[in-house]
Each structure stands twice: as C-alpha cells, then as structure tokens.
Design a protein around this motif. Structure first.
Motif, PDB file in Angstrom:
ATOM      1  N   SER A  13      29.638 -53.621 -47.521  1.00  0.00           N
ATOM      2  CA  SER A  13      30.020 -54.430 -46.287  1.00  0.00           C
ATOM      3  C   SER A  13      28.934 -54.916 -45.432  1.00  0.00           C
ATOM      4  O   SER A  13      29.282 -55.279 -44.295  1.00  0.00           O
ATOM      5  CB  SER A  13      31.188 -53.618 -45.618  1.00  0.00           C
ATOM      6  OG  SER A  13      30.709 -52.279 -45.160  1.00  0.00           O
ATOM      7  N   ALA A  17      31.213 -59.804 -41.285  1.00  0.00           N
ATOM      8  CA  ALA A  17      32.262 -60.850 -41.463  1.00  0.00           C
ATOM      9  C   ALA A  17      32.081 -61.881 -40.544  1.00  0.00           C
ATOM     10  O   ALA A  17      31.223 -61.960 -39.705  1.00  0.00           O
ATOM     11  CB  ALA A  17      33.719 -60.093 -41.097  1.00  0.00           C
ATOM     12  N   TRP A  19      34.301 -65.459 -38.429  1.00  0.00           N
ATOM     13  CA  TRP A  19      35.660 -65.796 -37.997  1.00  0.00           C
ATOM     14  C   TRP A  19      35.411 -67.547 -37.602  1.00  0.00           C
ATOM     15  O   TRP A  19      34.388 -67.789 -36.763  1.00  0.00           O
ATOM     16  CB  TRP A  19      36.120 -65.101 -36.745  1.00  0.00           C
ATOM     17  CG  TRP A  19      36.398 -63.665 -37.032  1.00  0.00           C
ATOM     18  CD1 TRP A  19      37.781 -63.154 -37.589  1.00  0.00           C
ATOM     19  CD2 TRP A  19      35.466 -62.620 -37.320  1.00  0.00           C
ATOM     20  NE1 TRP A  19      37.520 -61.803 -37.523  1.00  0.00           N
ATOM     21  CE2 TRP A  19      36.459 -61.393 -37.337  1.00  0.00           C
ATOM     22  CE3 TRP A  19      33.966 -62.589 -37.009  1.00  0.00           C
ATOM     23  CZ2 TRP A  19      35.553 -60.148 -37.647  1.00  0.00           C
ATOM     24  CZ3 TRP A  19      33.705 -61.360 -36.895  1.00  0.00           C
ATOM     25  CH2 TRP A  19      34.158 -60.119 -37.485  1.00  0.00           C
ATOM     26  N   ASP A  60      40.538 -47.003 -39.480  1.00  0.00           N
ATOM     27  CA  ASP A  60      39.502 -47.902 -39.251  1.00  0.00           C
ATOM     28  C   ASP A  60      38.452 -47.257 -37.837  1.00  0.00           C
ATOM     29  O   ASP A  60      37.383 -47.394 -38.150  1.00  0.00           O
ATOM     30  CB  ASP A  60      39.879 -49.242 -39.227  1.00  0.00           C
ATOM     31  CG  ASP A  60      40.418 -49.937 -40.384  1.00  0.00           C
ATOM     32  OD1 ASP A  60      39.962 -49.346 -41.385  1.00  0.00           O
ATOM     33  OD2 ASP A  60      41.284 -50.459 -40.368  1.00  0.00           O
ATOM     34  N   GLN A 284      34.129 -51.726 -38.194  1.00  0.00           N
ATOM     35  CA  GLN A 284      34.699 -52.735 -38.950  1.00  0.00           C
ATOM     36  C   GLN A 284      36.297 -52.162 -38.724  1.00  0.00           C
ATOM     37  O   GLN A 284      36.548 -51.074 -38.763  1.00  0.00           O
ATOM     38  CB  GLN A 284      34.086 -52.857 -40.341  1.00  0.00           C
ATOM     39  CG  GLN A 284      32.702 -52.973 -40.474  1.00  0.00           C
ATOM     40  CD  GLN A 284      32.151 -52.735 -41.749  1.00  0.00           C
ATOM     41  OE1 GLN A 284      32.814 -52.517 -42.774  1.00  0.00           O
ATOM     42  NE2 GLN A 284      30.763 -52.732 -41.639  1.00  0.00           N
ATOM     43  N   PRO A 285      37.105 -53.170 -38.680  1.00  0.00           N
ATOM     44  CA  PRO A 285      36.978 -54.593 -38.756  1.00  0.00           C
ATOM     45  C   PRO A 285      36.716 -55.476 -37.724  1.00  0.00           C
ATOM     46  O   PRO A 285      36.637 -56.735 -37.712  1.00  0.00           O
ATOM     47  CB  PRO A 285      38.295 -54.783 -39.298  1.00  0.00           C
ATOM     48  CG  PRO A 285      39.319 -53.877 -38.877  1.00  0.00           C
ATOM     49  CD  PRO A 285      38.577 -52.409 -38.970  1.00  0.00           C
ATOM     50  N   THR A 286      36.296 -54.688 -36.592  1.00  0.00           N
ATOM     51  CA  THR A 286      35.638 -55.381 -35.544  1.00  0.00           C
ATOM     52  C   THR A 286      36.369 -56.208 -34.387  1.00  0.00           C
ATOM     53  O   THR A 286      36.325 -56.275 -33.295  1.00  0.00           O
ATOM     54  CB  THR A 286      34.402 -55.923 -36.007  1.00  0.00           C
ATOM     55  OG1 THR A 286      33.495 -55.271 -36.964  1.00  0.00           O
ATOM     56  CG2 THR A 286      33.451 -56.848 -35.031  1.00  0.00           C
ATOM     57  N   SER A 301      44.324 -55.913 -36.150  1.00  0.00           N
ATOM     58  CA  SER A 301      43.045 -56.478 -36.495  1.00  0.00           C
ATOM     59  C   SER A 301      43.236 -57.509 -37.388  1.00  0.00           C
ATOM     60  O   SER A 301      44.126 -57.982 -38.133  1.00  0.00           O
ATOM     61  CB  SER A 301      42.606 -55.108 -37.543  1.00  0.00           C
ATOM     62  OG  SER A 301      42.442 -54.162 -36.968  1.00  0.00           O
ATOM     63  N   GLU A 302      41.921 -58.409 -37.306  1.00  0.00           N
ATOM     64  CA  GLU A 302      41.721 -59.601 -38.196  1.00  0.00           C
ATOM     65  C   GLU A 302      40.316 -59.261 -38.745  1.00  0.00           C
ATOM     66  O   GLU A 302      39.437 -59.598 -38.166  1.00  0.00           O
ATOM     67  CB  GLU A 302      41.870 -60.699 -37.153  1.00  0.00           C
ATOM     68  CG  GLU A 302      43.055 -61.162 -36.671  1.00  0.00           C
ATOM     69  CD  GLU A 302      43.293 -62.381 -36.362  1.00  0.00           C
ATOM     70  OE1 GLU A 302      42.636 -63.490 -36.542  1.00  0.00           O
ATOM     71  OE2 GLU A 302      44.158 -62.817 -35.412  1.00  0.00           O
ATOM     72  N   PRO A 303      40.131 -58.875 -39.790  1.00  0.00           N
ATOM     73  CA  PRO A 303      38.957 -58.526 -40.226  1.00  0.00           C
ATOM     74  C   PRO A 303      37.982 -59.566 -40.707  1.00  0.00           C
ATOM     75  O   PRO A 303      36.666 -59.408 -40.759  1.00  0.00           O
ATOM     76  CB  PRO A 303      39.210 -57.780 -41.737  1.00  0.00           C
ATOM     77  CG  PRO A 303      40.889 -57.534 -41.704  1.00  0.00           C
ATOM     78  CD  PRO A 303      41.171 -58.616 -40.720  1.00  0.00           C
TER      79      PRO A 303
END
Length: 312
Positions: A13, A17, A19, A60, A284-286, A301-303
């Motif tokens: 990972s 990620a 957005w 998480d 993560q998922p931050t 969460s929105e990974p």
C-alpha cells in the motif's frame, strides 16, 4: 520510545491513495508508520477503555489497546500549481526520538512516482514548525542542508515563527531549526503569512485557517474543488479517537485548553457535511467524513483511489 518506525516502503500500500475533489486532486505521500509506543506518549489519555468506547476505531485506527499513527504528506495538484502540505520527518537527520532518528526511506521516490518530482513543486505549506512536519524541507548535499524543492516557495505562519524565535528551545529543537528551517530562510525561499480568524487564500482553491493550541500559530489547510471540499488537519486532530473524545490532548500541545476548543469548533463545522477530513497522522485509510453519533462524532472512512499522475 525504543523501537524504530515501520517503513511503509515494505508494504504493497506504500504508493498512497488519492482523492479527486473536482479540478483538484490530493494525494497521500507515505513516509512511515509510527511505532506502537507513539500512542501512549503522544495521546496518553487514549487508554484501552477509551478506545473500547469507540469500537469503529478497530481495526484500521487502533489495535486492542494502542492507536495506529503514521507520518505522511499531502500532495495537491491544482490546475496551475503543485503543492505539498507538510514534509514529514526526513532522512538522515539526528533526532532525539529513536523512531525518527536517521531515517532512510524512499519518500522522494514515492513523491516523484505520484507526479511530484522535487523540482516540479511550486509551493510547500507548513502547518506548524514541529520536527515531524518539516523534515523533507531540506536534504543533505555535500555536507550541507539545502532546500529539497529548489523552485518552491515555503509558507509558514508568522505567529508560529515569532513564537519559536523567542522560545527557550532545547538542543534537539534547535537542531531541527538548523537543519530543516533556517536553510529556507538562508535561501530566501520562506514566506511568513499572517492567518486572520477568517482565514486566507494562498492559491486558487487553497485556504489556510487558524487552528491554534497545538502550537500558537498552527493552521489547517482547506481545499475547495468544483465537486467537494476537504480539510487537512495538521495536528489540530492527531487521531480519529479525538472525534469520539475531543477532550483528549497531546503531550506536545503548547496550550491544551485552546487545542480542545479549536478541535471542537472544527468538528462542529465538519459534522454531517460532505467535507473530506484528511488527517496528517491518521493511518490508512487516512480520510473520511465526520458524522454525529450519540453526542460524539465518528469518522466514516473514504479510502481514496489510485489516480494516475498527470506527469511522469
């Protein structure tokens, strides 16, 4: 702390990620996972009983009795600029904290892989002048610490700068200023900004808002795309546990009472909106949105996704 931090580079990972906010993309640039000892040192009131009261934190954001924490930057791509928010701990720097001492990570490789080679960065925004937020400001070259991002302007709070200029700093903090802050002053690349109560825009879609308490001059960074907005916390919120227990303070807060007031205001403003919360030390998922829950808050969460860079 006696153990070292975990290198994210060893994990699949590690790419980080992203957005898409609409005309503005924000990417997480991983540095390291912080070791388990960080949790009781940084947030000593976040005991197992406290974690148990927010079961959504597991798996998480927490283990059975300790919180997960990380160090990363956020790389923001607008139509005109490449912007980096905070620069982590840095490589090869002598630090009193064993988990931060003489790191050797491939942070710059991950930054370049995300489309942000150092020479392409236009602006570096420093939420506050703590060791784990300024480290990659500089890199070692021929025995000298020089700015890592040669064409960038570096923004910091004037109130923050003035506070530390008059503070009685211990030697580890003076060392941090020598290797990670003063070289920016010497190169003429640092700009000090006054951040009023209503905030100030520093680029299209990028706004600083004051979040004092952790330090006197700390600010958070608001991002406004065409589809939605986001808030990068700095250390106004260290960990999602502070959504369910906003009274929890950090051992590094200069004014714990003010830090709690700042955090409560942020959470009140964010609650039950579509604004994305991006935690500077959230594992993560931050990211996620803040939702009201039984008189408290939680993070939904929105990974994020893997968004290809627009330049190699």
């Amino acid at each position: 702390m006696t153990s070292t931090a975990t290198r994210i580079a060893d994990e699949p990972s590690g790419a980080g990620a992203a957005w898409d906010l609409g005309g503005l993309v924000v990417r997480r640039i991983d540095e390291i996972h912080l070791p388990p000892q960080t949790s009781p040192w940084l947030l000593p009131q976040a005991t197992k009983d406290v974690i148990d009261e927010a079961p959504w934190l597991r798996p998480d954001f927490a283990d059975t009795d300790v919180l997960h924490l990380a160090s990363h930057s956020f790389a923001v791509e607008t139509a005109a600029l490449r912007i980096l928010v905070d620069t982590g701990i840095g490589n090869g720097k002598a630090r009193a904290n064993p988990a931060w001492n003489n790191l050797d990570t491939d942070y710059l490789h991950r930054l370049a892989a995300a489309g942000f080679p150092p020479e392409s960065v236009d602006l570096v925004i420093i939420t506050h002048l703590h060791t784990d937020h300024v480290g990659w400001n500089t890199r070692l070259s021929d025995g000298l610490w020089i700015p890592t991002f040669p064409h960038a302007r570096y923004l910091a709070s004037r109130a923050e700068w003035d506070y530390w200029a008059s503070a009685d700093m211990d030697e580890p903090r003076r060392q941090m200023f020598r290797d990670s802050v003063h070289p920016l002053r010497d190169s003429g690349q640092i700009d000090l900004v006054d951040v009023p109560e209503q905030g100030c825009e520093v680029a299209q879609g990028v706004r600083l808002i004051p979040t004092p308490g952790h330090t006197p001059g700390q600010f958070a960074v608001e991002l406004h795309g065409t589809n939605r907005s986001a808030l990068i916390t700095g250390d106004s919120i260290h960990h999602p546990v502070q959504l369910s227990h906003s009274h929890l303070t950090s051992s590094a807060d200069t004014d714990p009472g003010q830090a709690v007031r700042t955090r409560n205001k942020l959470l009140t403003d964010l609650a039950d909106t579509d604004t994305l919360l991006l935690g500077t030390h959230f594992p993560q998922p931050t990211a996620g949105v803040v939702r009201s829950q039984g008189g408290h808050y939680r993070l939904l969460s929105e990974p994020g996704t893997q968004i290809p860079p627009t330049r190699p």
